[in-house]
Every structure is written in structure tokens, then in C-alpha cells.
Design a protein around this motif. Structure first.
Motif, PDB file in Angstrom:
ATOM      1  N   VAL A  57       0.858  -0.959  -0.149  1.00 43.08           N
ATOM      2  CA  VAL A  57       0.022   0.367  -0.138  1.00 43.08           C
ATOM      3  C   VAL A  57       1.196   1.864   0.371  1.00 43.08           C
ATOM      4  CG1 VAL A  57      -1.443   1.350   1.396  1.00 43.08           C
ATOM      5  CG2 VAL A  57      -1.765  -1.116   1.251  1.00 43.08           C
ATOM      6  N   ALA A  58       1.955   1.019   0.819  1.00 47.45           N
ATOM      7  CA  ALA A  58       2.421   2.913   0.822  1.00 47.45           C
ATOM      8  C   ALA A  58       3.557   3.278  -1.048  1.00 47.45           C
ATOM      9  CB  ALA A  58       3.599   1.847   1.955  1.00 47.45           C
ATOM     10  N   GLU A  59       3.984   1.782  -0.986  1.00 51.90           N
ATOM     11  CA  GLU A  59       4.266   1.492  -2.930  1.00 51.90           C
ATOM     12  C   GLU A  59       3.258   2.118  -3.438  1.00 51.90           C
ATOM     13  OE1 GLU A  59       7.260   1.357  -3.367  1.00 51.90           O
ATOM     14  OE2 GLU A  59       7.131   1.416  -6.105  1.00 51.90           O
ATOM     15  N   ALA A  60       1.772   1.779  -3.319  1.00 48.37           N
ATOM     16  CA  ALA A  60       1.136   2.663  -4.346  1.00 48.37           C
ATOM     17  C   ALA A  60       0.906   4.261  -4.002  1.00 48.37           C
ATOM     18  CB  ALA A  60      -0.581   2.131  -3.960  1.00 48.37           C
ATOM     19  N   TYR A  61       0.577   4.572  -2.298  1.00 51.87           N
ATOM     20  CA  TYR A  61       0.501   5.760  -2.480  1.00 51.87           C
ATOM     21  C   TYR A  61       1.863   6.443  -3.242  1.00 51.87           C
ATOM     22  CZ  TYR A  61      -3.329   5.486   1.004  1.00 51.87           C
ATOM     23  OH  TYR A  61      -4.916   4.971   1.466  1.00 51.87           O
ATOM     24  N   LYS A  62       2.486   6.068  -3.358  1.00 49.36           N
ATOM     25  CA  LYS A  62       3.757   6.768  -4.127  1.00 49.36           C
ATOM     26  C   LYS A  62       2.567   7.482  -5.159  1.00 49.36           C
ATOM     27  CE  LYS A  62       8.121   3.938  -2.416  1.00 49.36           C
ATOM     28  NZ  LYS A  62       9.032   3.475  -2.847  1.00 49.36           N
ATOM     29  N   GLY A  63       1.859   7.213  -6.197  1.00 50.87           N
ATOM     30  CA  GLY A  63       1.599   7.366  -7.481  1.00 50.87           C
ATOM     31  C   GLY A  63       2.510   6.931  -8.630  1.00 50.87           C
ATOM     32  N   VAL A  64       2.109   7.358  -9.566  1.00 48.54           N
ATOM     33  CA  VAL A  64       2.593   6.836 -10.751  1.00 48.54           C
ATOM     34  C   VAL A  64       3.629   7.975 -10.832  1.00 48.54           C
ATOM     35  CG1 VAL A  64       1.805   7.784 -12.718  1.00 48.54           C
ATOM     36  CG2 VAL A  64      -0.432   7.056 -11.986  1.00 48.54           C
ATOM     37  N   ASP A  65       4.285   8.474 -10.703  1.00 52.82           N
ATOM     38  CA  ASP A  65       5.655   9.303 -11.125  1.00 52.82           C
ATOM     39  C   ASP A  65       6.483   9.815  -9.409  1.00 52.82           C
ATOM     40  OD1 ASP A  65       4.018  11.406  -9.817  1.00 52.82           O
ATOM     41  OD2 ASP A  65       4.238  12.027 -11.379  1.00 52.82           O
ATOM     42  N   GLY A  66       5.279   8.705  -8.591  1.00 50.10           N
ATOM     43  CA  GLY A  66       6.335   9.465  -7.405  1.00 50.10           C
ATOM     44  C   GLY A  66       6.006  10.800  -6.301  1.00 50.10           C
ATOM     45  N   SER A  67       5.320  11.805  -7.239  1.00 49.34           N
ATOM     46  CA  SER A  67       4.401  12.823  -6.662  1.00 49.34           C
ATOM     47  C   SER A  67       3.865  12.443  -5.679  1.00 49.34           C
ATOM     48  CB  SER A  67       4.149  13.328  -7.709  1.00 49.34           C
ATOM     49  OG  SER A  67       3.434  12.790  -7.905  1.00 49.34           O
TER      50      SER A  67
ATOM     51  N   LEU B 130      -6.225   2.992   5.007  1.00 48.27           N
ATOM     52  CA  LEU B 130      -6.766   4.216   5.996  1.00 48.27           C
ATOM     53  C   LEU B 130      -5.712   4.285   7.104  1.00 48.27           C
ATOM     54  CD1 LEU B 130      -9.962   3.122   7.058  1.00 48.27           C
ATOM     55  CD2 LEU B 130     -10.041   5.343   5.650  1.00 48.27           C
ATOM     56  N   GLU B 131      -4.765   3.681   7.353  1.00 50.89           N
ATOM     57  CA  GLU B 131      -3.329   3.426   8.302  1.00 50.89           C
ATOM     58  C   GLU B 131      -2.810   4.171   7.473  1.00 50.89           C
ATOM     59  OE1 GLU B 131      -1.557   3.967  11.251  1.00 50.89           O
ATOM     60  OE2 GLU B 131      -4.486   4.348  11.602  1.00 50.89           O
ATOM     61  N   GLU B 132      -1.922   3.808   6.443  1.00 54.49           N
ATOM     62  CA  GLU B 132      -1.256   3.952   5.508  1.00 54.49           C
ATOM     63  C   GLU B 132      -1.519   5.378   4.445  1.00 54.49           C
ATOM     64  OE1 GLU B 132       1.651   2.065   5.160  1.00 54.49           O
ATOM     65  OE2 GLU B 132       1.225   1.067   6.562  1.00 54.49           O
ATOM     66  N   ALA B 133      -2.753   5.367   4.209  1.00 56.65           N
ATOM     67  CA  ALA B 133      -2.970   6.851   4.255  1.00 56.65           C
ATOM     68  C   ALA B 133      -2.936   8.026   5.221  1.00 56.65           C
ATOM     69  CB  ALA B 133      -4.370   7.001   4.146  1.00 56.65           C
ATOM     70  N   ARG B 134      -3.464   7.730   6.580  1.00 56.10           N
ATOM     71  CA  ARG B 134      -2.434   8.686   7.349  1.00 56.10           C
ATOM     72  C   ARG B 134      -0.556   8.985   7.169  1.00 56.10           C
ATOM     73  NH1 ARG B 134      -3.090   6.919  12.975  1.00 56.10           N
ATOM     74  NH2 ARG B 134      -2.991   8.988  13.549  1.00 56.10           N
ATOM     75  N   LYS B 135      -0.008   7.519   6.854  1.00 54.11           N
ATOM     76  CA  LYS B 135       1.422   8.017   6.854  1.00 54.11           C
ATOM     77  C   LYS B 135       2.392   8.739   6.067  1.00 54.11           C
ATOM     78  CE  LYS B 135       1.681   3.819   9.680  1.00 54.11           C
ATOM     79  NZ  LYS B 135       2.173   2.730   9.181  1.00 54.11           N
ATOM     80  N   ASN B 136       1.115   8.276   4.975  1.00 58.61           N
ATOM     81  CA  ASN B 136       1.597   8.490   3.140  1.00 58.61           C
ATOM     82  C   ASN B 136       1.151   9.282   2.567  1.00 58.61           C
ATOM     83  OD1 ASN B 136       3.878   5.986   3.065  1.00 58.61           O
ATOM     84  ND2 ASN B 136       2.198   5.453   3.686  1.00 58.61           N
TER      85      ASN B 136
END
Ligand code: NAD
Ligand code: DAU
Length: 342
Positions: free
Chosen positions: A67-77, A113-119
């Protein structure tokens, strides 16, 4: 807008990603995080592979690192909006084994949800895709969003857990959560275990259409594009912590849907095979959509027209469903078990 869509290789998720790219074009960036369970088909979105605005992440919503990887987005932004479609979704499967439903539909939501709070501390919207099944069955009238939840099968109980977990994160941490509860979707790319695609593809092959019980159970049918339009609308117009019903306004008995399918495919009613009922089969789902309509959302799809277009899509896209029905060992094993019990 930068989206994280989970479960985007499934039925509604893949239609949603296509809807977003068709509507917003290069203004949209989409990360699709999907575990590719039996229901996930990466090729559903083959046309976007290689595009600089689309990134597929093969991972599990219940695994924090994925999930943390996915929160990086398409280009890391990063991402602005999360739409969580990822789930175990088939009631009949939840009657055979419910553990994966709890793991994905409850624990997975917690991890997202937890990873959203962090990332993603500046997230604009977190849409939790819930279902009308969380209210349970209703004989007369329609449920509103403030009615108590009364899920009656392991799938809907799991979805109710995820639904309220998302709400809890809005209340506790001020996360910009909107919960949506939609009725039965239909349209292209629906896995052929659900009523409409199963019956259409069986009818094409002159195979029996296994109608549960007396066939008088009622579902409210929502064309998948209308569902996608409503989600897109709520990303902008929904309020934090609020829940919105998304119904199609097309309540039909299963036996009527079955006959319409046979008419469109041009096959006889004798293909209908009454089989023993689903355990704990909810009789009728019905939701009141005034809250969504009062925000200004309307849809215009005609049910009969959308059903006909949907049936024609399965007729025209045989290779898509034959790959599942004829070449998936998992599919065959599920049906062997399903009919051993009936
Ligand atoms: P689907 O079964 O077609 O697709 C589910 C997708 O989620 C698949 O691509 C699968 O690989 C993925 N997935 C499953 N577990 C995962 C995990 N742990 N991590 C990442 N990905 C995972 O489902 P659908 O019918 O498209 O439903 C999508 C969502 O909409 C679900 O949350 C469902 O509860 C909800 N919903 C569906 C309907 C309907 O009629 N289909 C109606 C209301 C709500
Ligand atoms: O209401 C929303 C829900 O709709 C979603 O949350 C679920 O993810 C989705 O699977 C769907 O649940 P249902 O149980 O209503 O859908 P399904 O297509 O499995 O069944 C629709 C109706 O048709 C239901 O009354 C059971 C009946 N049925 C289904 C199958 C697969 C049959 O009679 N025969 C069948 O073979």
C-alpha cells in the motif's frame, strides 16, 4: 487529479478507471493496486499499459508495504484521491470460506486507512466502496443512510466492517472519507459468477441457468457507468464522514431478469433450471437515493437498453469470458463445489 484505485483489475474498478481516463484524459493519473485474485484480470485495462499516466502495482491492500508503494503515485509525487474497490465480492464464495473476506474487506480497509495517514496526509478524498447489502433485506420501503446496518451473510458482514472502519477514521482522525453503498451493478467485464454474466454466457452455450429458490428475490440493478459517474460526482460533491446510497431505480425479480436475458440471446425458457436456494438468501434489497439526488446527481440510463447492450457485449466478447470459464482451473473448482452442495 492523481488517483489510487484499488481492485482496478476487477469489474467495477476497471470500468471506473476507463471512465476516468475517458472523461479527464491526460489530466488524470491512476495507480491501480490489485492483488490479481481469481477475479482480477490485468488485461481488462491493457490499452493503458505503458501509458505515462497509468501504473499497475501488483499487491495486497492488507499488506502495508504494498500500500505504501501505491501511495507513491504514478510518478512518485503521491495521490490526491483513493477509491477502494478491492474486495472479495461473491456471496456464494463467502458461504464456503469467509476468512479471506475478513482479511481483505475489513483488515485491508484498515491498512489502506492507516497507510494513508502515514503516506498521504494531504489526501483530498478517500472513497470506501461499500454495498447496499450492509442494510440487509427489506420487504417493503427502502433503506436510507441513517438506517441501522443488519448484514445477513459473511460477505455483507465483512463489508459492513470495512464501511464502519472508514467512518471511524473520519470521526477519529478527520480523514476525508466518503462511504458509498451501491446496489447490484451490471455491465461489461463482470466476472461470470454473478447472475447476469453467468446467465448470459450459459444461455449462449445452451447450458442451464441455475435460478435459486422461487426466483422472486429482488435486486435493484445499476448500470456500471452510472455507478462510476456517481463516484466521480461524490469525489467532488460528497461531504466528509457522509454515506451515500447509489441505487439504479430498477428493482426486478430474478426470474424477470432471467427471461429478459433469454429473450435477448434468443434462447428458450426451458434453459431455466430451478435449484435449491442460497443459504440465508436476502429477499429484497432497496435503497433510497434522495440524499445523492438532492446534491444534484441524476442518471439517465434506460435499464432495458443497458441490459441489451450488456448482453450484446458478452456475445461480442466471447474470448474474454471463455478464457475464464474454459481455462481457469479455479473457476471450474468453484463450480464443482458449488453444485456438489445443491
Ligand atoms: P470484483 O470481484 O469483480 O473485483 C474485485 C477486485 O479486487 C479484483 O480485481 C481482485 O483482484 C481485487 N482484490 C481482491 N482482494 C484484493 C486485495 N486483498 N488487495 C488488492 N486487490 C484485491 O468486484 P466488483 O464487483 O468490481 O466490486 C468492486 C467493489 O464494489 C467491491 O468493494 C464490492 O463490494 C463493491 N460493490 C459491488 C457491487 C456489484 O454489484 N458488483 C455492488 C455494490 C458494491
Ligand atoms: O447488492 C450489491 C451486491 O450485489 C454486491 O455488494 C455484491 O458484490 C454482488 O455480488 C451482488 O450480490 P448478489 O448476491 O445480489 O449478486 P449475485 O449476482 O450473486 O446474485 C443476484 C441474485 O441472483 C441473487 O438473488 C441470487 C440470484 N442468483 C445468483 C446466481 C449467481 C441465482 O438465482 N442464481 C445464480 O447462479
Amino acid at each position: 487529479m492523481r488517483y489510487l484505485v484499488t481492485g482496478g483489475a476487477g469489474f467495477i474498478g476497471s470500468n471506473f478507471i476507463r471512465y476516468i481516463f475517458n472523461k479527464y484524459g491526460a489530466d488524470a493519473q491512476v495507480v491501480n493496486l490489485d492483488k490479481l485474485t481469481y477475479a482480477g484480470i490485468r488485461e481488462n485495462l491493457a490499452e493503458y499499459e505503458g501509458s505515462k499516466n497509468y501504473r499497475f502495482v501488483h499487491g495486497d491492500i492488507a499488506t502495508p508495504e504494498d500500500v505504501a508503494e501505491a501511495y507513491k503515485g504514478v510518478d512518485g509525487s503521491g495521490v490526491d484521491v483513493v477509491v477502494n474497490f478491492a474486495a472479495e465480492t461473491h456471496v456464494d464464495r463467502s458461504l464456503m470460506e469467509a476468512g479471506t473476506f475478513i482479511q481483505t474487506d475489513v483488515h485491508g480497509v484498515l491498512v489502506l486507512l492507516e497507510e494513508a495517514r502515514k503516506n498521504a496526509p494531504n489526501l483530498r478524498r478517500f472513497i470506501q466502496i461499500s454495498t447496499d447489502e450492509v442494510y440487509g433485506s427489506i420487504d417493503q420501503g427502502s433503506f436510507t443512510e441513517s438506517d441501522p446496518l443488519n448484514p445477513r451473510n459473511p460477505y455483507s458482514a465483512s463489508k459492513a466492517g470495512g464501511d464502519r472502519m472508514a467512518y471511524a477514521y473520519a470521526q477519529t482522525y478527520g480523514m476525508p472519507v466518503v462511504v458509498t453503498r451501491a446496489s447490484n451493478n451490471f455491465g461489461p467485464y463482470q466476472y461470470p459468477e454473478k447472475l447476469i454474466p453467468l446467465f448470459v454466457t450459459n444461455a449462449i452455450d445452451d447450458q442451464p441457468l441455475p435460478l435459486y429458490g422461487d426466483g422472486k428475490n429482488i435486486r435493484d440493478w445499476l448500470f456500471v457507468d452510472d455507478h462510476c459517474a456517481a463516484i466521480d460526482f461524490l469525489i467532488e460533491n460528497g461531504s466528509n464522514s457522509e454515506t451515500y446510497n447509489i441505487g439504479g431505480g430498477n428493482e426486478r425479480e430474478n426470474r424477470e431478469i432471467t427471461q429478459k436475458i433469454l429473450q435477448i440471446v434468443g434462447k428458450p425458457d426451458s434453459l431455466i433450471k430451478r435449484v435449491s436456494d442460497r443459504q440465508g438468501h436476502d429477499r429484497r434489497y432497496s435503497i433510497d437515493t434522495a440524499k445523492l439526488n438532492n446534491l444534484g446527481f441524476r442518471w439517465t440510463t434506460d435499464f432495458d437498453d443497458a441490459l441489451e447492450r450488456t448482453v450484446r457485449w458478452y456475445v461480442a466478447n466471447e474470448p474474454w469470458w471463455r478464457a475464464i470459464k474454459e481455462r481457469s482451473a479455479e473457476y471450474k473448482a468453484f463450480y464443482a463445489k458449488q453444485y456438489a452442495n445443491r
